[in-house]
Design a protein around this motif. Structure first.
Motif, PDB file in Angstrom:
ATOM      1  N   THR A  49     -10.746   3.204   6.713  1.00 31.75           N
ATOM      2  CA  THR A  49      -9.703   3.737   7.611  1.00 31.75           C
ATOM      3  C   THR A  49      -8.333   3.270   7.129  1.00 31.75           C
ATOM      4  O   THR A  49      -7.350   3.972   7.279  1.00 31.75           O
ATOM      5  CB  THR A  49      -9.900   3.248   9.059  1.00 31.75           C
ATOM      6  OG1 THR A  49      -9.930   1.823   9.083  1.00 31.75           O
ATOM      7  CG2 THR A  49     -11.145   3.813   9.682  1.00 31.75           C
ATOM      8  N   GLY A  50      -8.275   2.068   6.538  1.00 34.99           N
ATOM      9  CA  GLY A  50      -7.002   1.562   6.026  1.00 34.99           C
ATOM     10  C   GLY A  50      -6.430   2.474   4.960  1.00 34.99           C
ATOM     11  O   GLY A  50      -5.229   2.788   4.960  1.00 34.99           O
ATOM     12  N   ALA A  51      -7.285   2.938   4.042  1.00 39.88           N
ATOM     13  CA  ALA A  51      -6.825   3.827   2.967  1.00 39.88           C
ATOM     14  C   ALA A  51      -6.366   5.164   3.555  1.00 39.88           C
ATOM     15  O   ALA A  51      -5.340   5.714   3.167  1.00 39.88           O
ATOM     16  CB  ALA A  51      -7.936   4.040   1.951  1.00 39.88           C
ATOM     17  N   GLU A  52      -7.127   5.651   4.513  1.00 39.44           N
ATOM     18  CA  GLU A  52      -6.781   6.915   5.185  1.00 39.44           C
ATOM     19  C   GLU A  52      -5.413   6.809   5.873  1.00 39.44           C
ATOM     20  O   GLU A  52      -4.549   7.675   5.719  1.00 39.44           O
ATOM     21  CB  GLU A  52      -7.870   7.164   6.224  1.00 39.44           C
ATOM     22  CG  GLU A  52      -8.085   8.569   6.707  1.00 39.44           C
ATOM     23  CD  GLU A  52      -9.202   8.569   7.783  1.00 39.44           C
ATOM     24  OE1 GLU A  52     -10.293   8.002   7.524  1.00 39.44           O
ATOM     25  OE2 GLU A  52      -8.945   9.097   8.886  1.00 39.44           O
ATOM     26  N   ASP A  53      -5.251   5.725   6.630  1.00 43.32           N
ATOM     27  CA  ASP A  53      -3.995   5.550   7.385  1.00 43.32           C
ATOM     28  C   ASP A  53      -2.793   5.383   6.467  1.00 43.32           C
ATOM     29  O   ASP A  53      -1.708   5.933   6.723  1.00 43.32           O
ATOM     30  CB  ASP A  53      -4.114   4.333   8.307  1.00 43.32           C
ATOM     31  CG  ASP A  53      -5.125   4.563   9.420  1.00 43.32           C
ATOM     32  OD1 ASP A  53      -5.509   3.576  10.073  1.00 43.32           O
ATOM     33  OD2 ASP A  53      -5.553   5.718   9.632  1.00 43.32           O
ATOM     34  N   TYR A  54      -2.955   4.635   5.389  1.00 46.73           N
ATOM     35  CA  TYR A  54      -1.807   4.439   4.493  1.00 46.73           C
ATOM     36  C   TYR A  54      -1.532   5.675   3.646  1.00 46.73           C
ATOM     37  O   TYR A  54      -0.379   5.962   3.305  1.00 46.73           O
ATOM     38  CB  TYR A  54      -1.962   3.164   3.647  1.00 46.73           C
ATOM     39  CG  TYR A  54      -1.465   1.949   4.392  1.00 46.73           C
ATOM     40  CD1 TYR A  54      -2.337   0.969   4.857  1.00 46.73           C
ATOM     41  CD2 TYR A  54      -0.106   1.803   4.698  1.00 46.73           C
ATOM     42  CE1 TYR A  54      -1.881  -0.108   5.591  1.00 46.73           C
ATOM     43  CE2 TYR A  54       0.362   0.723   5.427  1.00 46.73           C
ATOM     44  CZ  TYR A  54      -0.531  -0.227   5.879  1.00 46.73           C
ATOM     45  OH  TYR A  54      -0.060  -1.282   6.624  1.00 46.73           O
ATOM     46  N   ARG A  55      -2.575   6.462   3.378  1.00 48.52           N
ATOM     47  CA  ARG A  55      -2.331   7.697   2.642  1.00 48.52           C
ATOM     48  C   ARG A  55      -1.530   8.669   3.522  1.00 48.52           C
ATOM     49  O   ARG A  55      -0.624   9.360   3.045  1.00 48.52           O
ATOM     50  CB  ARG A  55      -3.662   8.300   2.207  1.00 48.52           C
ATOM     51  CG  ARG A  55      -3.507   9.425   1.205  1.00 48.52           C
ATOM     52  CD  ARG A  55      -4.761   9.589   0.351  1.00 48.52           C
ATOM     53  NE  ARG A  55      -4.779   8.694  -0.787  1.00 48.52           N
ATOM     54  CZ  ARG A  55      -5.831   7.974  -1.145  1.00 48.52           C
ATOM     55  NH1 ARG A  55      -6.952   8.025  -0.466  1.00 48.52           N
ATOM     56  NH2 ARG A  55      -5.759   7.187  -2.210  1.00 48.52           N
ATOM     57  N   ARG A  56      -1.843   8.645   4.819  1.00 47.61           N
ATOM     58  CA  ARG A  56      -1.103   9.513   5.758  1.00 47.61           C
ATOM     59  C   ARG A  56       0.365   9.071   5.799  1.00 47.61           C
ATOM     60  O   ARG A  56       1.277   9.892   5.863  1.00 47.61           O
ATOM     61  CB  ARG A  56      -1.734   9.410   7.155  1.00 47.61           C
ATOM     62  CG  ARG A  56      -1.217  10.475   8.109  1.00 47.61           C
ATOM     63  CD  ARG A  56      -1.978  10.513   9.437  1.00 47.61           C
ATOM     64  NE  ARG A  56      -2.366   9.219   9.906  1.00 47.61           N
ATOM     65  CZ  ARG A  56      -3.624   8.857  10.162  1.00 47.61           C
ATOM     66  NH1 ARG A  56      -4.596   9.713   9.988  1.00 47.61           N
ATOM     67  NH2 ARG A  56      -3.905   7.658  10.600  1.00 47.61           N
ATOM     68  N   THR A  59      -5.045  -3.019  -4.158  1.00 46.19           N
ATOM     69  CA  THR A  59      -4.486  -2.213  -3.060  1.00 46.19           C
ATOM     70  C   THR A  59      -5.680  -1.692  -2.263  1.00 46.19           C
ATOM     71  O   THR A  59      -6.821  -1.728  -2.733  1.00 46.19           O
ATOM     72  CB  THR A  59      -3.683  -1.020  -3.610  1.00 46.19           C
ATOM     73  OG1 THR A  59      -4.612  -0.083  -4.199  1.00 46.19           O
ATOM     74  CG2 THR A  59      -2.671  -1.468  -4.660  1.00 46.19           C
ATOM     75  N   ILE A  60      -5.428  -1.158  -1.079  1.00 48.55           N
ATOM     76  CA  ILE A  60      -6.536  -0.644  -0.276  1.00 48.55           C
ATOM     77  C   ILE A  60      -7.214   0.549  -0.967  1.00 48.55           C
ATOM     78  O   ILE A  60      -8.418   0.747  -0.850  1.00 48.55           O
ATOM     79  CB  ILE A  60      -6.074  -0.282   1.159  1.00 48.55           C
ATOM     80  CG1 ILE A  60      -7.274  -0.024   2.076  1.00 48.55           C
ATOM     81  CG2 ILE A  60      -5.106   0.900   1.142  1.00 48.55           C
ATOM     82  CD1 ILE A  60      -8.172  -1.214   2.297  1.00 48.55           C
ATOM     83  N   ILE A  62      12.491   2.753  -4.108  1.00 47.34           N
ATOM     84  CA  ILE A  62      12.599   1.303  -4.212  1.00 47.34           C
ATOM     85  C   ILE A  62      12.266   0.741  -2.835  1.00 47.34           C
ATOM     86  O   ILE A  62      12.943   1.062  -1.846  1.00 47.34           O
ATOM     87  CB  ILE A  62      14.006   0.868  -4.658  1.00 47.34           C
ATOM     88  CG1 ILE A  62      14.315   1.408  -6.070  1.00 47.34           C
ATOM     89  CG2 ILE A  62      14.126  -0.666  -4.626  1.00 47.34           C
ATOM     90  CD1 ILE A  62      15.713   1.084  -6.581  1.00 47.34           C
ATOM     91  N   LEU A  63      11.193  -0.050  -2.757  1.00 44.49           N
ATOM     92  CA  LEU A  63      10.775  -0.640  -1.478  1.00 44.49           C
ATOM     93  C   LEU A  63      11.094  -2.130  -1.496  1.00 44.49           C
ATOM     94  O   LEU A  63      10.933  -2.807  -2.524  1.00 44.49           O
ATOM     95  CB  LEU A  63       9.263  -0.463  -1.277  1.00 44.49           C
ATOM     96  CG  LEU A  63       8.708   0.963  -1.316  1.00 44.49           C
ATOM     97  CD1 LEU A  63       7.228   0.939  -0.954  1.00 44.49           C
ATOM     98  CD2 LEU A  63       9.467   1.887  -0.381  1.00 44.49           C
ATOM     99  N   ASN A  74       0.810  -1.224   0.000  1.00 45.54           N
ATOM    100  CA  ASN A  74       0.000   0.000   0.000  1.00 45.54           C
ATOM    101  C   ASN A  74       0.840   1.269   0.000  1.00 45.54           C
ATOM    102  O   ASN A  74       0.457   2.277  -0.595  1.00 45.54           O
ATOM    103  CB  ASN A  74      -0.978  -0.038   1.168  1.00 45.54           C
ATOM    104  CG  ASN A  74      -2.044  -1.094   0.941  1.00 45.54           C
ATOM    105  OD1 ASN A  74      -2.724  -1.107  -0.075  1.00 45.54           O
ATOM    106  ND2 ASN A  74      -2.173  -2.029   1.877  1.00 45.54           N
ATOM    107  N   LEU A  75       2.011   1.213   0.616  1.00 41.17           N
ATOM    108  CA  LEU A  75       2.924   2.361   0.547  1.00 41.17           C
ATOM    109  C   LEU A  75       3.442   2.522  -0.880  1.00 41.17           C
ATOM    110  O   LEU A  75       3.444   3.625  -1.440  1.00 41.17           O
ATOM    111  CB  LEU A  75       4.077   2.182   1.539  1.00 41.17           C
ATOM    112  CG  LEU A  75       5.160   3.264   1.538  1.00 41.17           C
ATOM    113  CD1 LEU A  75       4.586   4.645   1.789  1.00 41.17           C
ATOM    114  CD2 LEU A  75       6.235   2.922   2.585  1.00 41.17           C
ATOM    115  N   ALA A  76       3.831   1.411  -1.516  1.00 41.30           N
ATOM    116  CA  ALA A  76       4.310   1.493  -2.904  1.00 41.30           C
ATOM    117  C   ALA A  76       3.209   2.034  -3.816  1.00 41.30           C
ATOM    118  O   ALA A  76       3.450   2.900  -4.663  1.00 41.30           O
ATOM    119  CB  ALA A  76       4.771   0.111  -3.371  1.00 41.30           C
TER     120      ALA A  76
END
Ligand SMILES: Nc1ncnc2c1ncn2[C@@H]1O[C@H](COP(=O)(O)OP(=O)(O)OP(=O)(O)O)[C@@H](O)[C@H]1O
Ligand SMILES: Nc1ncnc2c1ncn2[C@@H]1O[C@H](COP(=O)(O)OP(=O)(O)OP(=O)(O)O)[C@@H](O)[C@H]1O
Ligand SMILES: [Mg+2]
Ligand SMILES: [Mg+2]
Lengths: 252, 252
Positions: A233-240, A224-225, A119-120, A22-24
């Motif tokens: 909330t998952g999308a919100e948290d990973y966007r943050r 992806t989320i 690069i992750l 989700n970060l990538a």
């Protein structure tokens, strides 16, 4: 030059793959050219995004094939190098080398960092040579820690591993952040875990990722989320988290 | 003769250590002489029971010390062989052997099975030589699977690993049971996961272990679930598992 970020915790099930994917995806959505490398023989990156490359990190590491040829475009601005069970063989191959067995990945990846801005590396849950290779190649590390006691115990070992890499291999891997995962504000244990982590890591403690069934469902849809439920909330948290990583420079 | 049971799933965080510790404690409570071996360099068995042996599985495996001398009594009828990060070195040592690198544990454990009625092995989350050693020594395997998609994907790999051991090493490890963990009847994904597992494993599917914060709290008090909260759903579920394992003979 690419920022190279290892997502690592030898404790199992702390949300490493969920964070890596989700970060990538979030970084790619923001327009950064991103490569996600699965360094775990479980191959959960491919399973989560619905991609099965005909070649994997094994071909780059052991057979010396070019990373750019093995990488597969999976979304706009997001390429992936997948993994599968053959990567477990690479661990034995690394162990039987007589020298430089910690730096093979760094050697093989060569100029790949010129094509990408991020690069992750999704690391597997172990204290393995593969993970040492990931840490020697990366220049910063993100540590997902689930909000429970055994995961807290495991963080000490992560810090020891980082110290060892610095002392024995002369390669420093600063902590980009410690990310609490599976956070549930109703559970005392979770609040205590975050308080303990905050005391120890101070401003390197990132905002927690809340427990969210949508995050666990998204991989079963190979999404992806952000694709599966952009308002969760998952999308919100990973966007943050994406904004925090983008906003911060490479740690000193 | 002891029943030797490996508790294994290369997927991280599926409840392997929680199952190993509480099953071992339950068997000991029932009066069976039980040995619990931690084969994971994380050393979570010791952390969960509040024991730190002066020696570990490393000393048995690599230095050839007698398992009976390294085992530490931790509760009535329950001995433990602990692990720590040095066990990660044993993986490299095993890889550099030219033969029999899968059978070292079986060789070293020798006559230990005469002192115990049950020997449990808590395995780490990886496809490693250490885990192959655990499977070659064990005569049955218990597979904890958390009720989520990525864990389900991982079960296929566990079955492949068992087939490989049988084909390449001529050692058959029947499945004593597949144990759903973190089960929450309110979550659709969990119900679907159990239904999928039931379809595949039929009568080898065990009654699920429900998600229970008490199970996550117990290790922080260095207690088994029976000591920490004997009336919790966690204690109920693990007691049912103990009865099921005791009641069933070694699988064919
Ligand atoms: N915040 C969350 N809320 C709910 N479920 C989550 C969350 N994060 C991850 N999950 C789910 O929990 C499980 C474990 O997460 P994941 O596989 O990402 O952990 P991991 O650290 O990569 O595991 P491993 O150690 O096996 O590599 C997955 O099924 C995932 O979908
Ligand atoms: N049924 C349950 N309900 C709630 N929490 C649980 C349950 N089972 C285990 N836990 C907690 O979840 C975390 C993961 O469990 P555990 O460490 O036993 O898994 P594991 O498979 O041994 O992990 P690893 O792959 O790192 O070895 C631990 O903090 C544990 O206390
Ligand atoms: Mg993972
Ligand atoms: Mg464990």
């Amino acid at each position: 030059r690419a920022r190279k970020l290892a997502i690592l915790n030898q404790k199992g099930g702390t949300g490493k793959t969920t964070t890596a994917v989700n970060l990538a995806a979030g970084l790619a959505e923001r327009g950064f050219e991103t490569l996600l490398i699965d360094t775990d023989a479980q191959g959960n990156v491919g399973a989560s995004l619905g991609v099965k490359g005909d070649r994997s990190l094994y071909h780059v590491l052991v057979e010396g094939q070019d990373a750019a040829d093995v990488a597969v475009p999976v979304r706009g601005s997001l390429d992936v190098i997948t993994a599968d069970a053959t990567l477990a063989v690479a661990e034995v191959w690394l162990a039987r080398l007589d020298q430089d067995r910690d730096r093979i990945l760094a050697k093989r990846m060569g100029s790949a960092h010129r094509r990408y801005q991020f690069i992750l590396l999704d690391c597997g849950p172990s204290l393995s040579l593969l993970n040492q290779n990931a840490l020697t190649y990366a220049d910063e590390v993100l540590i997902p820690v689930s909000c429970d006691y055994l995961a807290l115990v495991g963080v000490k070992q992560v810090l020891k591993t980082l110290k060892d890499i610095e002392r024995h291999l002369g390669h420093s891997v600063p902590i980009a952040g410690v990310l609490p995962t599976f956070y549930d504000a109703r559970i005392r244990l979770a609040k205590e875990a975050v308080a303990t982590l905050r005391g120890h890591f101070k401003d390197r403690l990132l905002d927690p990722i809340r427990r969210s069934t949508r995050l666990a469902e998204a991989p079963s849809h190979r999404q992806t989320i952000f694709e599966y439920d952009n308002s969760s909330t998952g999308a919100e948290d990973y966007r943050r988290l994406v904004e925090r990583i983008v906003g911060s420079d490479r740690p000193a």
